[in-house]
Design a protein around this motif. Structure first.
Motif, PDB file in Angstrom:
ATOM      1  N   SER A  25     -56.951  -0.516  -3.974  1.00 34.59           N
ATOM      2  CA  SER A  25     -56.617  -0.998  -4.707  1.00 34.59           C
ATOM      3  C   SER A  25     -58.128  -1.576  -5.564  1.00 34.59           C
ATOM      4  O   SER A  25     -58.965  -2.246  -4.284  1.00 34.59           O
ATOM      5  N   ILE A  26     -57.983  -2.774  -6.611  1.00 34.90           N
ATOM      6  CA  ILE A  26     -59.441  -3.591  -7.173  1.00 34.90           C
ATOM      7  C   ILE A  26     -58.631  -4.633  -7.240  1.00 34.90           C
ATOM      8  O   ILE A  26     -57.632  -4.505  -8.185  1.00 34.90           O
ATOM      9  N   HIS A  37     -56.587 -11.180  -9.969  1.00 35.72           N
ATOM     10  CA  HIS A  37     -55.797 -10.462 -10.290  1.00 35.72           C
ATOM     11  C   HIS A  37     -56.321  -8.413  -9.392  1.00 35.72           C
ATOM     12  O   HIS A  37     -57.019  -8.181  -8.630  1.00 35.72           O
ATOM     13  N   THR A  38     -55.117  -8.123  -8.458  1.00 34.04           N
ATOM     14  CA  THR A  38     -55.523  -6.542  -8.079  1.00 34.04           C
ATOM     15  C   THR A  38     -54.215  -6.155  -9.065  1.00 34.04           C
ATOM     16  O   THR A  38     -53.180  -5.502  -8.918  1.00 34.04           O
ATOM     17  N   HIS A  39     -54.735  -4.593  -8.809  1.00 30.17           N
ATOM     18  CA  HIS A  39     -54.419  -3.329  -9.310  1.00 30.17           C
ATOM     19  C   HIS A  39     -54.837  -2.339  -8.208  1.00 30.17           C
ATOM     20  O   HIS A  39     -55.612  -1.891  -7.954  1.00 30.17           O
ATOM     21  N   GLY A  43     -49.500   1.459  -8.818  1.00 27.10           N
ATOM     22  CA  GLY A  43     -48.621   0.782  -9.765  1.00 27.10           C
ATOM     23  C   GLY A  43     -48.520  -0.335 -10.392  1.00 27.10           C
ATOM     24  O   GLY A  43     -48.314  -1.176 -10.457  1.00 27.10           O
ATOM     25  N   ARG A  44     -48.733  -0.896  -8.600  1.00 36.69           N
ATOM     26  CA  ARG A  44     -48.553  -2.390  -8.177  1.00 36.69           C
ATOM     27  C   ARG A  44     -49.419  -3.170  -9.079  1.00 36.69           C
ATOM     28  O   ARG A  44     -51.068  -3.419  -8.985  1.00 36.69           O
ATOM     29  N   ARG A  65     -45.567  -0.745 -12.160  1.00 42.08           N
ATOM     30  CA  ARG A  65     -45.762  -0.374 -13.244  1.00 42.08           C
ATOM     31  C   ARG A  65     -44.807   1.177 -13.350  1.00 42.08           C
ATOM     32  O   ARG A  65     -44.382   1.512 -12.688  1.00 42.08           O
ATOM     33  N   HIS A  66     -44.237   0.833 -14.434  1.00 41.63           N
ATOM     34  CA  HIS A  66     -42.323   1.699 -14.475  1.00 41.63           C
ATOM     35  C   HIS A  66     -42.904   3.489 -15.115  1.00 41.63           C
ATOM     36  O   HIS A  66     -43.768   3.619 -15.606  1.00 41.63           O
TER      37      HIS A  66
END
Length: 66
Positions: A25-26, A37-39, A43-44, A65-66
């Motif tokens: 994750s970033i 903010h973490t992405h 997809g979370r 994210r779906h």
């Protein structure tokens, strides 16, 4: 006891790359009073905010994210 792996690298000021066994994750932001903010590669997306007050607790909202 399960074996765990987690590593975090600072890429730029205010940007971190987090790696564990299953994903990466970033994370951006998280300055002295701003949101973080973490992405994730799964997809979370997570937003964390430190709230003012004597307890210094954190509110986190997570969307997948779906």
């Amino acid at each position: 006891m399960p074996l765990t792996f987690r590593k975090s690298f600072r890429i730029l000021p205010g940007v971190r790359l987090n790696i564990n066994r299953h994903s990466w994750s970033i994370t951006t932001g998280g300055g002295s009073h701003g949101p973080k903010h973490t992405h994730s590669s799964t997809g979370r997306r997570t937003t964390s905010v430190d709230l003012p007050g004597p307890f210094g607790w954190r509110r986190t909202r997570t969307a997948k994210r779906h």
